[in-house]
Structure formats: structure tokens, C-alpha cells
Design a protein around this motif. Sequence first.
Motif, mmCIF file in Angstrom:
data_model
loop_
_atom_site.group_PDB
_atom_site.id
_atom_site.type_symbol
_atom_site.label_atom_id
_atom_site.label_comp_id
_atom_site.label_asym_id
_atom_site.label_seq_id
_atom_site.Cartn_x
_atom_site.Cartn_y
_atom_site.Cartn_z
ATOM 1 N N ASN A 6 0.801 -1.221 0.000
ATOM 2 C CA ASN A 6 0.000 0.000 0.000
ATOM 3 C C ASN A 6 0.832 1.267 0.000
ATOM 4 O O ASN A 6 0.365 2.323 -0.425
ATOM 5 C CB ASN A 6 -0.929 0.010 1.222
ATOM 6 C CG ASN A 6 -2.011 -1.046 1.127
ATOM 7 O OD1 ASN A 6 -2.390 -1.460 0.029
ATOM 8 N ND2 ASN A 6 -2.508 -1.499 2.268
ATOM 9 N N THR A 91 -4.904 2.472 -3.614
ATOM 10 C CA THR A 91 -4.905 3.013 -2.253
ATOM 11 C C THR A 91 -4.331 4.431 -2.227
ATOM 12 O O THR A 91 -4.350 5.084 -1.189
ATOM 13 C CB THR A 91 -4.071 2.143 -1.291
ATOM 14 O OG1 THR A 91 -2.697 2.186 -1.697
ATOM 15 C CG2 THR A 91 -4.547 0.706 -1.291
ATOM 16 N N ALA A 185 -8.999 -0.715 0.255
ATOM 17 C CA ALA A 185 -8.277 0.337 -0.448
ATOM 18 C C ALA A 185 -9.049 1.655 -0.397
ATOM 19 O O ALA A 185 -8.452 2.735 -0.281
ATOM 20 C CB ALA A 185 -8.030 -0.073 -1.897
#
Length: 476
Positions: A6, A91, A185
Motif C-alpha cells: 500500500n 490506495t 483500499a
Amino acid sequence: MSLIPNSWHWKELKLALICLLCSLPIVLFFLINFHLAIIIFILWSTLIINIAYFNPISLNILYVRFFFEYLLERPSILSQLRPLGLDLFNTQLSDYSLSFDEHVAKQFRKEFDYLKSFKNKKMSSAQKESYDVIGYFINMNLKREYSDEFRYHSYLINQMMGPQTELISFIVKYHRILKLNDAEAYIIRVQRISKAFDQLIDQQIERRRRNIETPRFVLQRVFDSLHAFREQLQNEPNQSPLMISFIENLNDSICSKEKQNELISRLLKILKTDVLEAHDRLLNVLREDLSNAKTDHGLWKLPNGDKYYKLCLEFHTTTNMSPDEIFELGKKHVERIQNEMRSILKEKQIENWHDFRVSINKLEHNVDQIYENDEESRGKIIADYSQLIDNIDNEMHRYFSPACRPTTKCTVERIPKFKEATSPGAYYFPASLDGKTPGTFFANLRNIGEVIKFKMATLAYHEAVPGHHFQVKFHI
């Protein structure tokens, strides 16, 4: 779980992909002579690194690299367009930091130098056209947005399409939730609004330092819009479009009811803390700017404003015409168009047809040109816009070949309520390249009295079909 961490951006993924590609010849060490394998490995790695970071041997490779890196470094645009179905950084939000601006300026200068190195090489007509278009795009951006002189002359925070509201619109409209990872996300992306707002604050302070003053009317409209959104976050966070969109996209095929409730609780907490506090920080900065803002607005007031104005004209007209020449040309066309309209007004026996302003104003207030001021009329306006767009789209086969027409229809939606007050009468968002998110014509329904029937077709044809709906197809 996602294969991409992420925290990664394109820079990290690019390095990982290069390392992977460079390592492919390692298998040769088990198949051929060791020294030959070393030579192949070095040559292969040199080729891959050159393609990735330096001047590639092919102009087409340079085009592809520039296009994909431009998208991959801007996660919001990537999620919106999804070339080849890619949404690798769902994300992340686009980077509004000062350091990213500097990075892009350096990257554009480098790519422009690489592009110019192909100038005297043989090109096909398609390559030459692409060369001219990309060269113009990079060169004009280096003169304006990414020049040391004018990088901060634009008002990044603005009432029309400023990132302080477009971030919200983007997440609500374009973040797809098809599985649990997408929902996770979404929550991370919403949390990162806080970081994005801090970057916007840095941008505003940098402009303040350079005596680039945002006009008072712009600041006031942005402040009012942000303050209204902030009040909703504090008092009715469950009614926030960020929450409503999230709940509408969750279903039992994605996760259990228990998991859905957990995700909703996490998002609610982020809205009431991270996002609310980010709004407070940005509002404080804008409040300071408002206290010092003046009303003598215009590019003339900015450092080297006249030069910047000419550059803006060059960018938008692709000509070297002076401001005075463009003004005179504009007056000539306005007079021609008004004369054509006067003829129509006379033909329809509109009173005072010879007085353009009076007759148009009278026509605007005719009972057959306005909608009833009720909620039902908002649905009627959307339906009428849809019908206008469908009607003109059905005629486009007479002017465009199938290859030049978008494969998806243009849909019509209301501009989200939270941004209606400061948005234009309408605007267009392009379709995703995978065809799963259609191009959308957004109509502003804040005040039904602003929607005049005889003006709707012009707006729909410009913003939707053929307009921007076809324009984006040609560009891509």
C-alpha cells in the motif's frame, strides 16, 4: 492481499519490475557457458535500464513510456482511465506536493531532450504527428506549469475544479469496489485525503510567499464550500458522499454483514478524525488568506503577468496571436453569431428582436423555457438532457466513421450536491478505457431557475456529444 504494498508508488514498482526483468537471463547460467551468460546478462540489463530511464532506441518506446509513466505517477487519473484495465495504486491519491512538482519539471525537461534527439530521424506520418503533439504538450508545460517563473501562477485551490473537492468526487465516482481488497483500499484512500490536504496547504503557502494572491471571490467560494462539507462531517458524517458511496457499493458478495459493519465503522472514524481535521487545517489557512485578500484581480497583478497571459493564450489557441488580435477576432465572431441569432429571433417574432440582450432576456423568462421549481423537475432535467444527447448521438454516424466514435454511451448525472454551489452549469468526466465506467455529463441542478431549455442543447453538445465525449476518444 494485493501484490503491491500500500505504501508503494510507481517509483518503487518500476524499480522492482526492472530488477525482475534484468534477472530473467539468470536461467542461462544453468544452460550455457558461464562467460557467455555473463555477457548476455550485462547486455540485457543495459537494454532494460536504458529503456526504463534513458533515451530508448525507438521513438515509439519513448511515446509509450511517457504515456504510461504520466498515468502511473497519477493514481487518480489511472483509476479513472484504467488503461489495459490497470488500477495498480488504488490506495493512493495523486501527489500535490511541492517536491512532486519539481520532480515532474525535471522529468519533462529530460523527456523533451530525448524527444528532440529524434527530430532529424526518419518518421512515419503517424509518428511525426505524435512527435509534434507530444513535443507541443511538453514544451508548453515547461514554459508554463513547470517553469521556475510561472509554476505557481495558477490557482491550484479554486472553486471550479480544485483538488479540495475533486478528490472527494474522484473517490465517490471512480473507486470501484468489487472485492474486499477494493473496500480496504477505499478506506485507505479516504484516510489519505488528510495528507493531500496538507500538500494543498503547502502549495497555498508557497504561493503566498511568492505574492501569488488567490482572488477574494475564489477564496470565499472555496471557503464556503469546504466549510459546508466540514459541518456535515462533524454533524452528519453518515450523510457524507464518501460514506453513502461506500455503503451503496458494499454487498454480501464482497464480505459478510459483520465485516461490512466493521468496514463502515472504520470509515466513519476516519471521516470524523483524519478528514475532518484536514478540513480544519485547510480552512484555517484559507481564513488567513481571506483576511488579506483584495478585489483587484487579474493576471496583470501577478509577477510577469503579461508574459504569462500571452503564454496561456498560446497554449489554448496554439497560435502566436497577440491578446489584442484574439480580442478583435472574438468581437468579430460574437457580432456574427449575434446577427444570426437576431435573424432567428425575428423569424420567431420575438418582441424587440433587434435588441439582442433585451430579447434574449425576455426569451429566457418565457414560461415555456423554464422548469417548475420542484424536485420532480430535477429528474425531468436529467431525462431531457439524456434525450438531447441520445438524439444527437443517433445522428453522429453521418459525420463520424465507427472507428472514430466512442464505444460507450454518455450518461447523465447530477453534480454531487456538496460541490454544486461552486461548480459550473455542467462538465464532463471521460469514460474509463476498459469501458466499464461510462463517460458522464454532469448537470448542475442547484437552482432550477438557472436551467433554460433553449440553452440545454448547446451545453449538451459541447460537454457531451459530440463535444468532450468524442474529443477524448480522438485524443486516446
